[in-house]
Design a protein around this motif. Sequence first.
Motif, short mmCIF file in Angstrom:
data_model
loop_
_atom_site.label_atom_id
_atom_site.label_comp_id
_atom_site.label_asym_id
_atom_site.label_seq_id
_atom_site.Cartn_x
_atom_site.Cartn_y
_atom_site.Cartn_z
N TYR A 138 0.85 -1.19 0.00
CA TYR A 138 0.00 0.00 0.00
C TYR A 138 0.89 1.24 0.00
O TYR A 138 1.92 1.27 0.68
CB TYR A 138 -0.92 0.01 1.23
CG TYR A 138 -1.96 -1.08 1.22
CD1 TYR A 138 -3.24 -0.85 0.69
CD2 TYR A 138 -1.67 -2.35 1.72
CE1 TYR A 138 -4.20 -1.86 0.68
CE2 TYR A 138 -2.62 -3.35 1.70
CZ TYR A 138 -3.88 -3.10 1.19
OH TYR A 138 -4.82 -4.11 1.16
N MET A 140 2.41 4.91 0.84
CA MET A 140 2.47 5.75 2.04
C MET A 140 1.95 7.14 1.71
O MET A 140 2.33 7.74 0.71
CB MET A 140 3.89 5.83 2.58
CG MET A 140 4.39 4.56 3.24
SD MET A 140 5.80 4.84 4.34
CE MET A 140 4.98 5.57 5.78
N ASP A 143 5.16 9.99 5.43
CA ASP A 143 6.36 9.24 5.83
C ASP A 143 7.26 10.17 6.65
O ASP A 143 7.21 11.39 6.51
CB ASP A 143 7.10 8.73 4.59
CG ASP A 143 8.19 7.72 4.93
OD1 ASP A 143 8.29 7.32 6.12
OD2 ASP A 143 8.95 7.33 4.03
N TRP A 221 -0.45 4.94 5.89
CA TRP A 221 -0.57 4.17 4.66
C TRP A 221 -2.00 4.26 4.14
O TRP A 221 -2.95 4.45 4.92
CB TRP A 221 -0.22 2.71 4.90
CG TRP A 221 1.23 2.46 5.18
CD1 TRP A 221 2.21 2.15 4.27
CD2 TRP A 221 1.89 2.49 6.46
NE1 TRP A 221 3.42 1.97 4.91
CE2 TRP A 221 3.26 2.17 6.25
CE3 TRP A 221 1.47 2.74 7.77
CZ2 TRP A 221 4.18 2.11 7.28
CZ3 TRP A 221 2.39 2.68 8.81
CH2 TRP A 221 3.73 2.37 8.56
N ASP A 222 -2.14 4.10 2.85
CA ASP A 222 -3.45 4.24 2.21
C ASP A 222 -4.20 2.91 2.16
O ASP A 222 -4.36 2.30 1.11
CB ASP A 222 -3.28 4.81 0.79
CG ASP A 222 -4.62 5.24 0.19
OD1 ASP A 222 -5.59 5.36 0.96
OD2 ASP A 222 -4.68 5.46 -1.03
N LYS A 233 -1.23 -3.33 9.51
CA LYS A 233 -0.45 -2.24 10.09
C LYS A 233 0.85 -2.77 10.68
O LYS A 233 1.90 -2.13 10.58
CB LYS A 233 -1.28 -1.54 11.17
CG LYS A 233 -0.63 -0.32 11.79
CD LYS A 233 -1.58 0.40 12.74
CE LYS A 233 -2.69 1.10 12.00
NZ LYS A 233 -3.53 1.95 12.88
N LEU A 236 3.26 -3.65 7.67
CA LEU A 236 3.76 -2.45 7.01
C LEU A 236 4.77 -1.71 7.89
O LEU A 236 5.76 -1.16 7.39
CB LEU A 236 2.59 -1.53 6.66
CG LEU A 236 1.65 -2.06 5.56
CD1 LEU A 236 0.41 -1.17 5.43
CD2 LEU A 236 2.38 -2.17 4.23
N TRP A 240 8.70 -0.90 7.05
CA TRP A 240 9.23 0.46 7.18
C TRP A 240 10.42 0.47 8.12
O TRP A 240 11.43 1.15 7.85
CB TRP A 240 8.13 1.39 7.71
CG TRP A 240 8.60 2.80 7.95
CD1 TRP A 240 8.58 3.83 7.06
CD2 TRP A 240 9.19 3.32 9.15
NE1 TRP A 240 9.11 4.97 7.64
CE2 TRP A 240 9.50 4.67 8.92
CE3 TRP A 240 9.49 2.77 10.40
CZ2 TRP A 240 10.08 5.49 9.89
CZ3 TRP A 240 10.07 3.58 11.36
CH2 TRP A 240 10.36 4.92 11.10
#
Length: 408
Positions: A138, A140, A143, A221-222, A233, A236, A240
């Motif tokens: 997905y 970002m 950020d 995040w989208d 979540k 992701l 990151w």
Amino acid sequence: MFPNLPLSPVSVAQRRGTMQVACQKTRVLCVALAVLVCVLVLCPWNFGPAKSVRKRILIPTTKFWRVPERSGSFWNKEQQYLDFTHNPILSSLPDWLNDTGPLDPCEPDPRVSAQIEDYDSLPQHFQDFLLHMRCRTYPMLIDQSRVCDGDPFLLLAVKSLIPHFDRRQAIRETWGRVGTLANRTVATVFLLGNTVSADLLPDLQGMLGHEAELHGDLLQWDYRDSFYNLTLKEVLFLKWFGQNCPSARFVLKGDDDVFINTLRVLDLLEGLAESKVRDFFIGDVISKAGPHRDRKLKYFVPESVFAGRYPPYAGGGGYLYSGELALRLYNASRRVVLYPIDDVYTGMCLAKLGLAPEMHSGFRTFNIEEKYRFSPCVYRSLMLVHSRTPQEMKRIWSWIVHPDLVCP
């Protein structure tokens, strides 16, 4: 003196026969000695009063490994597919695993409604999770790639929702304060998803952008932020972390309604032996649990989706682990199908690494006894308590840092 008389043919034959017999006896004796030596070397002997008992070597009569049969639960079948594709000794998949869904993993999976018999009766957010369960990519929206400049000793990663401005601000003013604390560098990030029109929530993206610019601690995040997407979540964030904060020594992951005694956490980490850092993971551990089948419960998961028991896992309100383990958890997550309960999923990833979380009494994700909830000294001895309001966070933090507070 007797003259040397020639031996008769009979005497010569007798002497030769005697020598041959002697040689044969010698050879037999040598062979016997050799056999005895072998026996003494190869066989265990017990010279005590009890006789030794030789155990019989048991040879398995069945194969030590066999191809599992297809599971009737959707998640289990998807996990079987991942296990097969990551198994180096298998060259081909069984026919029943060839049905892998759309080529683009982020397209809605049409197999879901057909293979999960009670799909139509599941909550809408659960259906949404299942349709996109295979998608892990997905974009970002916000950020903060420089938040870990300086390699923080402790990174506080807080799960939050867009409207929770008051909780995030209370954390910034208390236990999530960034900078140097107890001679150690602490950094904080808040983890956010997005909303969709179906959620019927006000558009707060503009306010969120201003908050991100002001504090520089938001990661967004989208994807649709919901309870069932907390696992997304988690994944992701781990990705990151590997790209932007791999040198952080430790990570404390928690909700935005917990109180964390950051000073107590740092004190624990200071005394941690170096040999324990690699696999370090502590929290409020739940063992021997399984999915709830009651549809009225928040954690309901039907058997059509998942069958089996859960591995040991730490309550999702908050847990503490090493940065080194965070990097390995992300690699393990790529071999574990996303599951709709995030703390259970983290336990699955740990199990894939051959690890389990360690129970620590300082983590109270199910709160503490009511008679102790307003005792300042109790909070000094704990690391995490769930749940607390923003006003309670500020009050408790003032107790923690008060120089005149004396505790027994």
